[in-house]
Scaffold this active site. Structure first.
Site, PDB file in Angstrom:
ATOM      1  N   HIS A 172      11.162  -9.483   0.671  1.00 52.67           N
ATOM      2  CA  HIS A 172      11.081  -7.644   0.214  1.00 52.67           C
ATOM      3  C   HIS A 172      12.456  -6.793   0.586  1.00 52.67           C
ATOM      4  O   HIS A 172      13.160  -7.613   1.644  1.00 52.67           O
ATOM      5  CB  HIS A 172       9.959  -7.469   1.715  1.00 52.67           C
ATOM      6  CG  HIS A 172       8.996  -6.133   1.295  1.00 52.67           C
ATOM      7  ND1 HIS A 172       9.768  -5.704   2.329  1.00 52.67           N
ATOM      8  CD2 HIS A 172       8.068  -5.866   0.537  1.00 52.67           C
ATOM      9  CE1 HIS A 172       8.704  -4.167   1.400  1.00 52.67           C
ATOM     10  NE2 HIS A 172       7.935  -4.593   0.387  1.00 52.67           N
TER      11      HIS A 172
ATOM     12  N   ASP B 112       1.314  -1.350   0.231  1.00 54.58           N
ATOM     13  CA  ASP B 112       0.210  -0.327   0.594  1.00 54.58           C
ATOM     14  C   ASP B 112       1.137   0.988   0.203  1.00 54.58           C
ATOM     15  O   ASP B 112       2.248   1.352   0.433  1.00 54.58           O
ATOM     16  CB  ASP B 112      -1.239   0.334   1.530  1.00 54.58           C
ATOM     17  CG  ASP B 112      -0.465  -0.029   2.516  1.00 54.58           C
ATOM     18  OD1 ASP B 112       0.947  -0.932   2.766  1.00 54.58           O
ATOM     19  OD2 ASP B 112      -0.971   0.555   3.120  1.00 54.58           O
TER      20      ASP B 112
ATOM     21  N   PHE C 247       7.091   2.116  -4.189  1.00 54.31           N
ATOM     22  CA  PHE C 247       8.043   2.035  -3.706  1.00 54.31           C
ATOM     23  C   PHE C 247       8.795   3.413  -3.990  1.00 54.31           C
ATOM     24  O   PHE C 247       9.936   3.598  -3.038  1.00 54.31           O
ATOM     25  CB  PHE C 247       9.947   1.118  -4.134  1.00 54.31           C
ATOM     26  CG  PHE C 247       9.047  -0.476  -3.543  1.00 54.31           C
ATOM     27  CD1 PHE C 247       9.108  -1.046  -2.611  1.00 54.31           C
ATOM     28  CD2 PHE C 247       8.093  -1.196  -4.365  1.00 54.31           C
ATOM     29  CE1 PHE C 247       8.931  -2.357  -2.417  1.00 54.31           C
ATOM     30  CE2 PHE C 247       7.335  -2.693  -4.065  1.00 54.31           C
ATOM     31  CZ  PHE C 247       8.810  -2.711  -2.687  1.00 54.31           C
TER      32      PHE C 247
ATOM     33  N   TYR D 281       3.073   4.808   1.033  1.00 50.37           N
ATOM     34  CA  TYR D 281       2.906   5.540   2.427  1.00 50.37           C
ATOM     35  C   TYR D 281       2.892   6.520   2.796  1.00 50.37           C
ATOM     36  O   TYR D 281       1.765   6.981   1.893  1.00 50.37           O
ATOM     37  CB  TYR D 281       4.544   6.021   1.464  1.00 50.37           C
ATOM     38  CG  TYR D 281       5.919   5.671   1.101  1.00 50.37           C
ATOM     39  CD1 TYR D 281       6.330   4.513   1.202  1.00 50.37           C
ATOM     40  CD2 TYR D 281       6.206   4.963  -0.542  1.00 50.37           C
ATOM     41  CE1 TYR D 281       7.737   3.796   0.770  1.00 50.37           C
ATOM     42  CE2 TYR D 281       7.293   4.876  -1.454  1.00 50.37           C
ATOM     43  CZ  TYR D 281       7.865   4.111  -0.556  1.00 50.37           C
ATOM     44  OH  TYR D 281       8.453   3.669  -0.894  1.00 50.37           O
TER      45      TYR D 281
END
Length: 223
Positions: free
Chosen positions: A190, A68, A81, A70
């Protein structure tokens, strides 16, 4: 109907036409629209579909899936990202850029704003497209995941030889939506500082992506 003050690239609008008619989407749209009227929501309403507008469906060569947006002020701008260049580089993105440098032998051309990736055919797709300020994951149960699952399925069905980069357990759950007989799926831990050392660093995904694209007659991504 999409959202007030938003636009959507025609290729995506056509591909997602049926999705916009689904009852769950109308409920989602109404809920999110009300949230923008009453709370601080990121990204800006005009940027909800930024990833799609910068990377039309026929141009998609790579999909990088985030979870989701920031949730801090000034961070999210519609690309997974990514943050704009005047914003501090988030830790996960810092690790992505580090892996590019070590994995390809060349420092990343990107700093924090990944718009240039998007315009080269990298769909920077968050599974949830909006979030309430300072409330991580606050919009994860509203219907966005059903919508973005459909996006992944549309790409898988309508395109060929796309590279899907699935980092972390959440993204890897989406592997079931992808036809691996016609696409390349690369999985790793991740890039979060909590997990990057458990399989993200040295994954060489960026090199593998470009080798695959080149082998299928497409331009390599300038990372």
């Amino acid at each position: 109907m999409i959202f007030t003050h938003t636009r959507l690239d025609p290729s995506w609008e056509d591909a997602l036409h049926q999705e916009f008619l689904e009852p769950y989407y109308e409920t989602l749209r109404a809920t999110i629209s009300q949230a923008y009227d009453t709370k601080v929501i990121y990204p800006l309403q005009t940027e909800i579909f930024a990833a799609f507008n910068l990377c039309p469906l026929p141009n998609v060569r790579v999909v990088i899936l985030g979870q989701d947006p920031y949730h801090g002020e000034g961070e999210a701008h519609g690309l997974a990202f990514s943050v704009r260049d005047d914003v501090a580089v988030p830790p996960s993105l810092r690790n992505v850029l580090k892996e590019i440098a070590t994995g390809t032998g060349t420092p990343a051309t990107a700093t924090s704003d990944l718009t240039n990736w998007a315009t080269q055919g990298v769909l920077l797709l968050n599974s949830t497209l909006t979030v309430e300020k300072d409330n991580a994951g606050s919009h994860q149960t509203l219907g966005w995941e059903q919508f973005t699952d459909s996006v992944i399925k549309i790409i898988s069905d309508s395109q060929s030889n796309v590279v899907f980069l699935l980092w972390g357990a959440f993204a890897q759950k989406k592997q079931r939506l992808i036809d691996e007989t016609k696409h390349l799926v690369l999985v790793a831990a991740h890039p979060s500082p909590l997990s990057a050392h458990r399989g993200f660093f040295d994954c060489r995904h960026f090199t593998a992506t470009n080798e695959y694209l080149k082998g299928h007659g497409f331009k390599e991504i300038i990372w």
